[in-house]
Design a protein around this motif. Structure first.
Motif, PDB file in Angstrom:
ATOM      1  N   ILE A 117       0.856  -1.184   0.000  1.00 11.87           N
ATOM      2  CA  ILE A 117       0.000   0.000   0.000  1.00 11.87           C
ATOM      3  C   ILE A 117       0.893   1.234   0.000  1.00 11.87           C
ATOM      4  N   ARG A 118       0.701   2.094  -0.987  1.00 15.22           N
ATOM      5  CA  ARG A 118       1.467   3.337  -1.066  1.00 15.22           C
ATOM      6  C   ARG A 118       0.532   4.532  -1.041  1.00 15.22           C
ATOM      7  N   VAL A 119       0.956   5.589  -0.369  1.00 14.12           N
ATOM      8  CA  VAL A 119       0.258   6.865  -0.402  1.00 14.12           C
ATOM      9  C   VAL A 119       1.072   7.780  -1.317  1.00 14.12           C
ATOM     10  N   LEU A 120       0.510   8.130  -2.466  1.00 10.75           N
ATOM     11  CA  LEU A 120       1.246   8.936  -3.435  1.00 10.75           C
ATOM     12  C   LEU A 120       1.214  10.405  -3.045  1.00 10.75           C
ATOM     13  N   ASN A 121       2.279  11.086  -3.378  1.00  4.11           N
ATOM     14  CA  ASN A 121       2.460  12.471  -2.942  1.00  4.11           C
ATOM     15  C   ASN A 121       2.117  13.439  -4.063  1.00  4.11           C
ATOM     16  N   GLY A 122       0.839  13.695  -4.275  1.00  2.00           N
ATOM     17  CA  GLY A 122       0.438  14.770  -5.156  1.00  2.00           C
ATOM     18  C   GLY A 122       0.016  14.339  -6.545  1.00  2.00           C
ATOM     19  N   PRO A 123      -0.575  15.265  -7.304  1.00  2.00           N
ATOM     20  CA  PRO A 123      -1.123  14.943  -8.622  1.00  2.00           C
ATOM     21  C   PRO A 123      -0.073  14.574  -9.661  1.00  2.00           C
ATOM     22  N   ALA A 124       1.125  15.131  -9.555  1.00  2.00           N
ATOM     23  CA  ALA A 124       2.165  14.762 -10.525  1.00  2.00           C
ATOM     24  C   ALA A 124       2.544  13.294 -10.359  1.00  2.00           C
ATOM     25  N   ALA A 125       2.666  12.839  -9.104  1.00  2.00           N
ATOM     26  CA  ALA A 125       2.959  11.430  -8.852  1.00  2.00           C
ATOM     27  C   ALA A 125       1.804  10.545  -9.311  1.00  2.00           C
ATOM     28  N   PHE A 126       0.578  11.020  -9.140  1.00  2.00           N
ATOM     29  CA  PHE A 126      -0.597  10.293  -9.607  1.00  2.00           C
ATOM     30  C   PHE A 126      -0.544  10.103 -11.124  1.00  2.00           C
ATOM     31  N   ARG A 127      -0.247  11.172 -11.839  1.00  2.00           N
ATOM     32  CA  ARG A 127      -0.172  11.089 -13.298  1.00  2.00           C
ATOM     33  C   ARG A 127       0.940  10.142 -13.745  1.00  2.00           C
ATOM     34  N   GLU A 128       2.126  10.296 -13.157  1.00  2.00           N
ATOM     35  CA  GLU A 128       3.252   9.443 -13.535  1.00  2.00           C
ATOM     36  C   GLU A 128       2.955   7.978 -13.257  1.00  2.00           C
ATOM     37  N   ALA A 149       2.174   6.163  10.092  1.00  2.00           N
ATOM     38  CA  ALA A 149       3.215   7.126   9.733  1.00  2.00           C
ATOM     39  C   ALA A 149       2.970   7.688   8.332  1.00  2.00           C
ATOM     40  N   ARG A 150       2.490   6.853   7.412  1.00  2.00           N
ATOM     41  CA  ARG A 150       2.247   7.316   6.045  1.00  2.00           C
ATOM     42  C   ARG A 150       1.104   8.322   5.999  1.00  2.00           C
ATOM     43  N   HIS A 151       0.029   8.024   6.736  1.00  2.00           N
ATOM     44  CA  HIS A 151      -1.093   8.953   6.728  1.00  2.00           C
ATOM     45  C   HIS A 151      -0.783  10.218   7.533  1.00  2.00           C
ATOM     46  N   GLU A 152       0.048  10.092   8.555  1.00  2.00           N
ATOM     47  CA  GLU A 152       0.470  11.302   9.287  1.00  2.00           C
ATOM     48  C   GLU A 152       1.325  12.183   8.395  1.00  2.00           C
ATOM     49  N   ALA A 153       2.186  11.558   7.578  1.00  2.00           N
ATOM     50  CA  ALA A 153       3.004  12.341   6.637  1.00  2.00           C
ATOM     51  C   ALA A 153       2.110  13.018   5.601  1.00  2.00           C
ATOM     52  N   GLU A 154       1.078  12.329   5.132  1.00  2.00           N
ATOM     53  CA  GLU A 154       0.126  12.933   4.199  1.00  2.00           C
ATOM     54  C   GLU A 154      -0.556  14.133   4.852  1.00  2.00           C
ATOM     55  N   TRP A 155      -0.985  13.979   6.104  1.00  2.00           N
ATOM     56  CA  TRP A 155      -1.685  15.039   6.825  1.00  2.00           C
ATOM     57  C   TRP A 155      -0.772  16.246   7.042  1.00  2.00           C
ATOM     58  N   LEU A 178      -0.322  18.154   3.744  1.00  2.00           N
ATOM     59  CA  LEU A 178      -1.507  18.923   3.383  1.00  2.00           C
ATOM     60  C   LEU A 178      -1.587  20.222   4.175  1.00  2.00           C
ATOM     61  N   ARG A 179      -1.162  20.191   5.428  1.00  2.00           N
ATOM     62  CA  ARG A 179      -1.266  21.383   6.277  1.00  2.00           C
ATOM     63  C   ARG A 179      -0.263  22.463   5.887  1.00  2.00           C
ATOM     64  N   ARG A 180       0.697  22.150   5.030  1.00  2.00           N
ATOM     65  CA  ARG A 180       1.651  23.173   4.610  1.00  2.00           C
ATOM     66  C   ARG A 180       0.961  24.316   3.874  1.00  2.00           C
ATOM     67  N   HIS A 181      -0.153  24.017   3.240  1.00  2.00           N
ATOM     68  CA  HIS A 181      -0.888  25.052   2.505  1.00  2.00           C
ATOM     69  C   HIS A 181      -2.233  25.346   3.156  1.00  2.00           C
ATOM     70  N   ALA A 182      -2.346  25.093   4.453  1.00  2.00           N
ATOM     71  CA  ALA A 182      -3.619  25.288   5.146  1.00  2.00           C
ATOM     72  C   ALA A 182      -3.428  26.194   6.357  1.00  2.00           C
ATOM     73  N   THR A 183      -4.468  26.944   6.663  1.00  2.00           N
ATOM     74  CA  THR A 183      -4.470  27.844   7.815  1.00  2.00           C
ATOM     75  C   THR A 183      -5.611  27.454   8.738  1.00  2.00           C
ATOM     76  N   ARG A 184      -5.294  27.376  10.039  1.00  2.00           N
ATOM     77  CA  ARG A 184      -6.343  27.040  11.011  1.00  2.00           C
ATOM     78  C   ARG A 184      -7.239  28.248  11.246  1.00  2.00           C
TER      79      ARG A 184
END
Length: 465
Positions: free
Chosen positions: A40-51, A413-419, A422-428
């Motif tokens: 099971i892999r969590v891909l990092n973003g739309p460019a990785a999805f396309r590739e 750990a994979r889903h925490e890294a995804e979370w 995502l928060r890098r471009h999010a404001t609380r």
């Protein structure tokens, strides 16, 4: 069970908060595939999805079954179609099928000039390259307004590439812009067989499902009776899933499908998962318009002391947003409608926001857009889905999702890294005042909202859009 001897507060709590022991056995009874965590892999973003998508298509040896809302007539759509036809040419025994929504494929883009839609491109490719790629239109309802094919998942040999994304330039990050979604790649023959088998049993052989790459096409009116029969069949359809023992190195993966207001397995499991949350819920939705049952359960969880994080796109990150510098069209009302919903929700729960128990995250990254959906619960459960968690998904569209139960916390750990990413471009959101007051919206928006609310059509829009 009757409990007349309990004090009133306890009896009231049992009625309001059916959130613990009664839920777990239902979830434990769900059959699941045991998928090794390293598959099971969590891909990092739309460019990785396309590739990844293009690489999997090029490597395919036996089958490709793509299900999405649409495959667009643009550079990304043509790139994927080129790859599909090239894969079939290299291996004529390869079975290639694409399933898209019937209505969406036969119209142009909203706000653009009338056209034959994406179906014209499919027929052009078939005329040029032959029938090696079968493209089917699925009419879930007789009108697009009342429901669409919203199943997701690309099955390529024994792998499942799952995302809420469809196929076009912005979803596949072409030309400098992207629409962010979530992306999971699972390698498991049984899971792939289950997803492909559902499509073949309920869609490919159904009289209502029509090849879009061939002429002549029937009118939607001609399909009314077949669509009615298809709808009746889909209301009882489920994925075929065995009960597999779960080794410590594996994750239990259950594919779920839902269609209609009642007996909807996906809806019921989503509610059960939320009710069973003990400590923490992370909820993703692109259009803040939660169904009433979901809002009710979230309120219960907050009163129980659970921490809830909700990530939603800023209104400017909504794919329907129209900048004030451009001419206003009525479809541009939607981001403001969703923000108004969010403002009311934040105002209702402002005490929990102040405590840090409810965290509402607004995502924004330049002129890119946000399309995430799904759940993370208690570090042990993840739901990846195309379901927008709105009333339309809850009652009208044909939806699916993958439930990942991870008692050994192999994916945490994979889903925490995804979370975290995502928060890098999010404001609380510190307070509901941080959201624009509807009185300050552009004049055209204020006027339209006022007209709709006067006759309560805003409530109907929330249910349909």
């Amino acid at each position: 069970m009757n409990v007349p001897n309990l004090p009133m507060p306890h009896r009231l709590a049992r009625r309001l908060l059916p959130l613990g022991r009664s839920v777990r056995p239902k979830l434990d009874a769900l059959h699941a595939f045991a998928v090794p965590a390293d598959r099971i892999r969590v891909l990092n973003g739309p460019a990785a999805f396309r590739e990844t998508l293009l690489a999997l298509i090029a490597q395919a040896r036996r089958r490709i079954v793509i299900v999405a809302l649409y495959l667009q007539d643009d550079d990304a759509g043509r790139e994927v179609l080129d790859a599909l036809y090239a894969a079939h040419k290299a291996n004529p025994a390869l079975e290639v099928e694409v399933y898209v929504d019937w209505h969406r494929a036969r119209r142009g883009l909203i706000g653009k000039a009338a056209s034959e839609g994406n179906g014209a491109m499919y027929r052009h490719y078939a005329a040029q390259f032959g029938d090696g790629v079968a493209i089917y239109g699925v009419p879930v309802q007789n009108r697009e307004l009342f429901g669409v094919l919203h199943l997701k998942g690309f099955v390529i040999d024994d792998k499942v590439l799952y995302s809420g994304a469809s196929i076009n330039d912005v979803y596949l990050a072409r030309h400098g812009r992207y629409r962010l979604d979530r992306y999971h790649l699972l390698h498991h023959a049984g899971l792939a067989d289950s997803l492909a088998g559902f499509v073949h049993r309920h869609l490919r052989s159904n009289e209502a499902v029509i090849r879009l790459d061939q002429q002549p096409l029937p009118s939607t009116r001609d399909l009314q009776n077949p669509v009615r029969h298809l709808r009746r069949e889909l209301q009882h359809a489920q994925y075929q899933v065995p009960r597999e023992p779960l080794p410590e190195v594996a994750v239990a993966v259950t594919p779920l499908v839902g269609f209609g207001r009642s007996d909807n397995q996906l809806n019921e499991v989503l509610l059960a998962l939320l009710r069973g949350a003990r400590r923490r819920v992370v909820l993703f939705t692109p259009y803040f318009n939660l169904p009433r049952p979901v809002r009710t359960v979230l309120g219960h969880l907050l009163r129980r002391g659970c921490t809830i994080d909700i990530m939603v796109g800023d209104k400017t990150a909504n794919d329907f947003y129209i900048p004030p510098s451009e001419p206003f069209r009525k479809i541009g009302l939607l981001p403001y409608l969703y923000e108004s919903n969010l403002r009311r929700f934040a105002r209702l729960h402002r005490t929990h926001i102040e405590r840090g128990q409810l965290n509402i995250w607004l995502w924004r990254d330049g002129d890119n857009s946000y399309h995430l959906k799904g759940l993370l619960i208690d570090d042990e459960i993840a739901v990846v889905t195309g379901n927008n968690l709105n009333p339309r998904a809850w009652a009208l569209d044909l939806e699916n999702g993958l439930l990942l139960r991870d008692p050994s916390r192999l994916l945490t750990a994979r889903h925490e890294a995804e979370w975290m990413a995502l928060r890098r471009h999010a404001t609380r959101l510190d307070d509901y005042y941080a959201l624009d007051n509807p009185r300050h919206y552009p004049r055209d928006v204020r006027t339209l909202l006022r007209r709709l609310s006067r006759v309560r059509l805003d409530r109907l829009l929330n249910r349909l859009l």
